[in-house]
Scaffold this motif. Structure first.
Motif, PDB file in Angstrom:
ATOM      1  N   LEU A 581      19.524  28.683  39.841  1.00 34.30           N
ATOM      2  CA  LEU A 581      18.186  28.717  40.419  1.00 34.30           C
ATOM      3  C   LEU A 581      17.277  27.694  39.754  1.00 34.30           C
ATOM      4  CD1 LEU A 581      17.556  32.566  40.762  1.00 34.30           C
ATOM      5  CD2 LEU A 581      18.715  31.015  42.335  1.00 34.30           C
ATOM      6  N   SER A 582      16.311  27.251  40.531  1.00 31.63           N
ATOM      7  CA  SER A 582      15.289  26.353  39.997  1.00 31.63           C
ATOM      8  C   SER A 582      14.420  27.107  38.992  1.00 31.63           C
ATOM      9  CB  SER A 582      14.436  25.823  41.143  1.00 31.63           C
ATOM     10  OG  SER A 582      13.308  25.124  40.640  1.00 31.63           O
ATOM     11  N   ARG A 583      13.797  26.386  38.096  1.00 30.18           N
ATOM     12  CA  ARG A 583      12.873  27.007  37.147  1.00 30.18           C
ATOM     13  C   ARG A 583      11.536  27.365  37.805  1.00 30.18           C
ATOM     14  NH1 ARG A 583      14.305  27.137  31.958  1.00 30.18           N
ATOM     15  NH2 ARG A 583      16.131  25.939  31.299  1.00 30.18           N
ATOM     16  N   ARG A 584      11.380  26.929  39.020  1.00 30.45           N
ATOM     17  CA  ARG A 584      10.206  27.325  39.793  1.00 30.45           C
ATOM     18  C   ARG A 584      10.594  28.500  40.673  1.00 30.45           C
ATOM     19  NH1 ARG A 584       7.847  22.154  42.759  1.00 30.45           N
ATOM     20  NH2 ARG A 584       6.193  23.682  43.208  1.00 30.45           N
ATOM     21  N   ALA A 585       9.737  29.464  40.752  1.00 30.62           N
ATOM     22  CA  ALA A 585      10.014  30.647  41.565  1.00 30.62           C
ATOM     23  C   ALA A 585       9.994  30.268  43.042  1.00 30.62           C
ATOM     24  CB  ALA A 585       8.995  31.745  41.280  1.00 30.62           C
ATOM     25  N   GLY A 586      10.823  30.947  43.815  1.00 32.35           N
ATOM     26  CA  GLY A 586      10.846  30.692  45.246  1.00 32.35           C
ATOM     27  C   GLY A 586      12.181  31.022  45.857  1.00 32.35           C
ATOM     28  N   ASP A 587      12.332  30.718  47.164  1.00 30.50           N
ATOM     29  CA  ASP A 587      13.538  31.044  47.916  1.00 30.50           C
ATOM     30  C   ASP A 587      14.573  29.929  47.794  1.00 30.50           C
ATOM     31  OD1 ASP A 587      12.272  33.320  48.673  1.00 30.50           O
ATOM     32  OD2 ASP A 587      11.839  32.685  50.736  1.00 30.50           O
ATOM     33  N   HIS A 588      15.834  30.357  47.681  1.00 31.05           N
ATOM     34  CA  HIS A 588      16.972  29.436  47.664  1.00 31.05           C
ATOM     35  C   HIS A 588      17.884  29.808  48.829  1.00 31.05           C
ATOM     36  CE1 HIS A 588      15.445  29.556  43.551  1.00 31.05           C
ATOM     37  NE2 HIS A 588      16.045  28.397  43.301  1.00 31.05           N
ATOM     38  N   ILE A 589      18.059  28.899  49.795  1.00 27.08           N
ATOM     39  CA  ILE A 589      18.935  29.119  50.949  1.00 27.08           C
ATOM     40  C   ILE A 589      20.175  28.256  50.761  1.00 27.08           C
ATOM     41  CG2 ILE A 589      19.140  29.120  53.445  1.00 27.08           C
ATOM     42  CD1 ILE A 589      16.995  30.991  52.400  1.00 27.08           C
ATOM     43  N   VAL A 590      21.367  28.897  50.780  1.00 26.04           N
ATOM     44  CA  VAL A 590      22.638  28.202  50.578  1.00 26.04           C
ATOM     45  C   VAL A 590      23.486  28.381  51.831  1.00 26.04           C
ATOM     46  CG1 VAL A 590      24.696  28.000  49.152  1.00 26.04           C
ATOM     47  CG2 VAL A 590      22.524  28.643  48.113  1.00 26.04           C
ATOM     48  N   LEU A 591      24.096  27.287  52.302  1.00 29.70           N
ATOM     49  CA  LEU A 591      24.940  27.291  53.490  1.00 29.70           C
ATOM     50  C   LEU A 591      26.383  27.012  53.093  1.00 29.70           C
ATOM     51  CD1 LEU A 591      25.315  27.203  56.646  1.00 29.70           C
ATOM     52  CD2 LEU A 591      24.907  24.734  56.466  1.00 29.70           C
ATOM     53  N   ALA A 592      27.329  27.786  53.663  1.00 29.48           N
ATOM     54  CA  ALA A 592      28.768  27.559  53.475  1.00 29.48           C
ATOM     55  C   ALA A 592      29.378  27.276  54.831  1.00 29.48           C
ATOM     56  CB  ALA A 592      29.425  28.772  52.826  1.00 29.48           C
ATOM     57  N   ARG A 593      30.277  26.244  54.899  1.00 26.94           N
ATOM     58  CA  ARG A 593      30.915  25.884  56.155  1.00 26.94           C
ATOM     59  C   ARG A 593      32.391  25.616  55.934  1.00 26.94           C
ATOM     60  NH1 ARG A 593      26.789  21.456  58.702  1.00 26.94           N
ATOM     61  NH2 ARG A 593      27.625  20.293  56.936  1.00 26.94           N
ATOM     62  N   SER A 594      33.212  26.008  56.933  1.00 29.30           N
ATOM     63  CA  SER A 594      34.631  25.662  56.990  1.00 29.30           C
ATOM     64  C   SER A 594      34.981  25.513  58.465  1.00 29.30           C
ATOM     65  CB  SER A 594      35.503  26.730  56.335  1.00 29.30           C
ATOM     66  OG  SER A 594      36.870  26.352  56.392  1.00 29.30           O
ATOM     67  N   GLY A 595      35.402  24.318  58.826  1.00 32.21           N
ATOM     68  CA  GLY A 595      35.609  24.064  60.249  1.00 32.21           C
ATOM     69  C   GLY A 595      34.295  24.179  60.987  1.00 32.21           C
ATOM     70  N   ILE A 596      34.291  25.001  62.085  1.00 32.67           N
ATOM     71  CA  ILE A 596      33.043  25.193  62.825  1.00 32.67           C
ATOM     72  C   ILE A 596      32.341  26.475  62.410  1.00 32.67           C
ATOM     73  CG2 ILE A 596      33.993  23.934  64.795  1.00 32.67           C
ATOM     74  CD1 ILE A 596      34.249  26.667  66.222  1.00 32.67           C
ATOM     75  N   TYR A 597      32.852  27.127  61.376  1.00 35.19           N
ATOM     76  CA  TYR A 597      32.319  28.420  60.958  1.00 35.19           C
ATOM     77  C   TYR A 597      31.408  28.238  59.747  1.00 35.19           C
ATOM     78  CZ  TYR A 597      36.118  29.816  63.985  1.00 35.19           C
ATOM     79  OH  TYR A 597      36.953  29.947  65.061  1.00 35.19           O
ATOM     80  N   SER A 598      30.346  29.041  59.715  1.00 38.58           N
ATOM     81  CA  SER A 598      29.379  28.895  58.626  1.00 38.58           C
ATOM     82  C   SER A 598      28.693  30.221  58.361  1.00 38.58           C
ATOM     83  CB  SER A 598      28.339  27.810  58.959  1.00 38.58           C
ATOM     84  OG  SER A 598      27.660  28.122  60.165  1.00 38.58           O
ATOM     85  N   ASP A 599      28.014  30.300  57.226  1.00 42.89           N
ATOM     86  CA  ASP A 599      27.244  31.479  56.849  1.00 42.89           C
ATOM     87  C   ASP A 599      26.222  31.048  55.813  1.00 42.89           C
ATOM     88  OD1 ASP A 599      26.354  34.054  56.821  1.00 42.89           O
ATOM     89  OD2 ASP A 599      27.936  34.823  55.495  1.00 42.89           O
ATOM     90  N   GLU A 600      25.125  31.835  55.707  1.00 42.24           N
ATOM     91  CA  GLU A 600      24.046  31.520  54.779  1.00 42.24           C
ATOM     92  C   GLU A 600      23.652  32.760  53.987  1.00 42.24           C
ATOM     93  OE1 GLU A 600      21.479  27.838  56.728  1.00 42.24           O
ATOM     94  OE2 GLU A 600      20.813  29.898  57.057  1.00 42.24           O
ATOM     95  N   ILE A 601      23.070  32.513  52.804  1.00 37.00           N
ATOM     96  CA  ILE A 601      22.472  33.570  52.010  1.00 37.00           C
ATOM     97  C   ILE A 601      21.152  33.067  51.452  1.00 37.00           C
ATOM     98  CG2 ILE A 601      24.614  34.711  51.325  1.00 37.00           C
ATOM     99  CD1 ILE A 601      24.397  33.216  48.635  1.00 37.00           C
ATOM    100  N   ARG A 602      20.280  34.027  51.100  1.00 34.78           N
ATOM    101  CA  ARG A 602      19.029  33.689  50.427  1.00 34.78           C
ATOM    102  C   ARG A 602      18.996  34.427  49.095  1.00 34.78           C
ATOM    103  NH1 ARG A 602      13.217  35.218  52.916  1.00 34.78           N
ATOM    104  NH2 ARG A 602      14.133  37.293  52.743  1.00 34.78           N
ATOM    105  N   VAL A 603      18.706  33.685  48.015  1.00 28.49           N
ATOM    106  CA  VAL A 603      18.515  34.252  46.683  1.00 28.49           C
ATOM    107  C   VAL A 603      17.117  33.846  46.234  1.00 28.49           C
ATOM    108  CG1 VAL A 603      19.304  34.320  44.291  1.00 28.49           C
ATOM    109  CG2 VAL A 603      20.970  34.122  46.147  1.00 28.49           C
TER     110      VAL A 603
END
Length: 704
Positions: A581-603
């Motif tokens: 995580l960044s040292r600044r507070a806030g939302d982190h959105i991460v994307l994972a992809r394989s082929g045409i499939y993907s998913d996201e999470i927020r931390v």
């Protein structure tokens, strides 16, 4: 009459030298003469200064006590310690004109009577005396086939030298018994001899032919030596670091190797041995060991470790699929199992011998270089032949599908790099590619009925195929829309914002393929690390060997990162990473992809609040960047207690003043309330200090 006698005596004296009866000198008026000495032999004729020499002959007798004195001289130098043993024998000690100087010349014996009359031996045929010459040691390790010089003294025998012979004797195996070497140069103190033709330690002798008498009519031989000679051993370089197994190998070149000791070789047998080269036998089953080479005279030429390097001479077959056996032929593999690898994959060993290794192509192995490690016995082969791993299709699931439907192709050797799939000759859309599974959509327009599904894998010699039945009816469901509704990544990189980001994951569409991205917690302190996991399944089974990409979509600061940013799923269909995580507070959105499939999470990197001060930092185990939790609680409780005490003391002060003012007036009230007022002031001051400290701690956390 008297005149006649004198004439006859004078004539006789004048004729004496001519008839060889000796020389004498007569003192006028003397009637006694010493015997005429004669020298028949000198023994030894060659001796060093200080030695005793014996003369044989006649006339050495003194003719009675005190009548004659006998003296000996050589080249005019009188000799000492003359001892007359009888008429035919006398001895003396060799004396030179100066200490250490040689002496050469005839030996003369002189007899002198009391009146000074002398008789001496004839000088015409006197034997010559020669101070014994000396010969020094040979230089240390003279080089083979090169000349060298021996030092000495008196080698020219005072000019009486008539010839020189240099001989070299040896008894070293195949070496000749002797050599005759001509001298290149001779002086009184040195002799230069020609080089030894080939290596053979031995001994050198010098024979001097010296004139034996003053008339130089006969010669005698003076032998010097033998002088030991150790011929130098010359090598053009030490043994190699390693020799290949399966053939003789030259381990030493040079000169002076001579003949081998019968037990030489150490752990290696001698294949050939000459004066200039030595080869050792390295059989197919050889292992690394000690090389020990000794000459027949016991000299050690080499004694050191020698590595054997294995060789690969053949691989059969050069193309194989998962589970197939591959035979590796060669030499020097060692007596027991080592390790065989194809690229980074270790192959199971079926059998192992010094010349043959049989392995099985392991699941997950890809085409590449084949390497053999013989363990601790030998070095690995320098050559690494290539093996092509053939892909195989073992099943298609389901076996019936209509246009637009998704099917799973199951097999081995697909790798992680996508290739191409065709159904009925038409290109099929690849939605997922893994080591053992490929997910494709049946193309529109595919002819109904049994058709061929072909898979082309990058690097494979050709495509592999299986039969798929295409249904005439349209697919019950349309093609999946994986990842629909997720926040798309920005082409310019992650969006940096500290504002809250609306995030709501849409429901996943019905699909046999599922890609899920998860984190072990949804909120964490800024700057901390959060583990993440990608899980990929197809048709209810984990997908191994599928390429996955991870990237940041939104972050509160550019110091946020995801590691790794790409990878390949393991046998469980998973890839593990870490979100920092960044040292600044806030939302982190991460994307994972394989082929045409993907998913996201927020931390979320949570903002600092007073309540958070009493919680442990997950990264460091303490609050406020390292302060213990108990200390923070103590400060907060102390502030509350101090404020409470101050309030109570102030209230007590007021009550005391009210109760005493009606009885004794203001002076009584001041005396009773003074201590309480002081304590209340101190308490309030301490509370204020703690408030300031708490504020500094909060500010420190916000800066962090």
């Amino acid at each position: 009459m008297k005149r006649a006698w004198q004439v006859m005596l004078a004539a006789a004296l004048a004729a004496a030298p001519l008839i060889g009866i000796g020389q004498f000198h007569r003192v006028e008026g003397s009637s006694q003469l010493c015997p005429q000495p004669g020298i028949g032999s000198v023994s030894p004729q060659v001796a060093s200064v200080g030695s005793t020499v014996t003369l044989g002959g006649s006339g050495f007798s003194t003719g009675g006590a005190g009548k004659c004195q006998v003296a000996v001289s050589i080249a005019g130098v009188g000799q000492q310690a003359v001892q007359v043993a009888g008429d035919s024998t006398l001895s003396f000690q060799v004396t030179s004109s100066s200490p250490g100087a040689p002496i050469y010349g005839p030996v003369v014996v002189t007899s002198t009577d009391a009146l000074g009359n002398t008789n001496s031996s004839s000088s015409g045929d006197d034997p010559e005396f020669i101070t014994a010459p000396t010969l020094g040691n040979a230089p240390a390790a003279p080089a083979e086939r090169q000349g060298f010089t021996l030092s000495g003294t008196g080698l020219l025998a005072g000019g009486l030298l008539s010839g020189t012979t240099v001989s070299y004797s040896t008894a070293r195996g195949s070496c000749p018994a002797s050599y005759q070497l001509s001298s290149a140069a001779m002086s009184d103190d040195a002799v230069h001899v020609a080089g030894i033709p080939e290596w053979c330690d031995g001994s050198l002798s010098l024979a001097l032919a010296v004139f034996a008498d003053s008339q130089r009519r006969s010669t005698m031989v003076v032998g010097l030596g033998p002088v030991p000679v150790d011929v130098a051993l010359v090598t053009s370089g030490g043994p190699p670091a390693a020799v290949p197994a399966g053939s003789p190998a030259v381990v030493l070149r040079g000169s002076g190797f001579g003949t081998p000791d019968p037990n030489t070789g150490g752990d290696f047998g001698v294949a050939s041995w000459s004066d200039s080269a030595i080869s050792v036998a390295v059989p197919d089953s050889a292992v690394s060991g000690t090389l020990s080479l000794r000459r027949a005279d016991g000299s050690v030429l080499v004694s050191q470790p020698l590595q054997v390097q294995a060789r690969i001479t053949g691989v059969s077959p050069t193309s194989a699929g998962t589970g197939d056996a591959v035979t590796i032929s060669g030499t020097g593999f060692g007596p027991s199992g080592g390790r065989v690898s194809l690229g980074s994959t270790t192959l199971p060993v079926r059998s192992w011998s010094p010349t043959t290794v049989v392995v099985t192509i392991a699941d997950g192995a890809v085409s590449g270089a084949l390497s053999v490690a013989p363990g601790a016995f030998n070095l690995a082969p320098a050559a690494t032949p290539a093996i092509t791993v053939l892909p195989r299709v073992t099943a298609v699931n389901p076996t019936h599908a209509g246009p637009g439907a998704v099917v799973e192709v199951v097999g081995t050797g697909f790798g992680s790099q996508p290739g191409a799939v065709r159904i009925g000759g038409k290109p099929a859309q690849i939605t997922l590619w893994g080591e053992h599974q490929i997910v494709v959509g049946v193309p529109a327009g595919a002819a109904p009925g049994a058709t061929t599904l072909t898979v082309s894998v990058p690097g494979a010699p050709g495509p592999v195929s299986i039969v798929l039945v295409v249904d005439a009816a349209p697919a019950a469901t349309s093609g999946p829309q994986p990842g629909h509704g997720l926040i798309p990544p920005s082409p310019g990189g992650p969006v940096i914002t500290t504002k809250p980001v609306p995030f709501s994951k849409p429901p996943k569409p019905a699909s046999p393929v599922d890609l899920g991205l998860s984190a072990n917690r949804a909120t964490a302190d800024p700057g901390s690390e959060v583990p993440v996991t990608i899980t990929l399944t197809a048709f209810g089974k984990p997908v191994a060997g599928s390429a996955v990409t991870l990237l940041m979509v939104v972050e509160p600061g550019s110091d946020a990162s995801i590691t790794p940013d790409h990878g390949v799923t393991d046998d469980h269909g998973q890839l593990h990473g870490v979100l920092r995580l960044s040292r600044r507070a806030g939302d982190h959105i991460v994307l994972a992809r394989s082929g045409i499939y993907s998913d996201e999470i927020r931390v979320v990197g949570r903002a600092t609040t007073v309540a958070s001060l009493v919680h442990d930092n997950p990264a460091s185990g303490s609050g406020l960047g390292g302060l213990p939790r108990n200390l923070i609680l103590f400060l907060l409780y102390s502030v509350a207690v101090l404020f409470g005490l101050g309030f109570a003391m102030n209230l007590a002060t007021l009550r005391h003043a009210a109760g005493t003012g009606s009885v004794s007036g203001t002076s009584v009230s001041n005396r009773g309330s003074g201590p309480l007022q002081a304590l209340a002031a101190i308490t309030q001051f301490a509370a204020a200090v703690l408030v300031i400290v708490a504020g500094q701690l909060v500010a420190r956390l916000r800066r962090r």
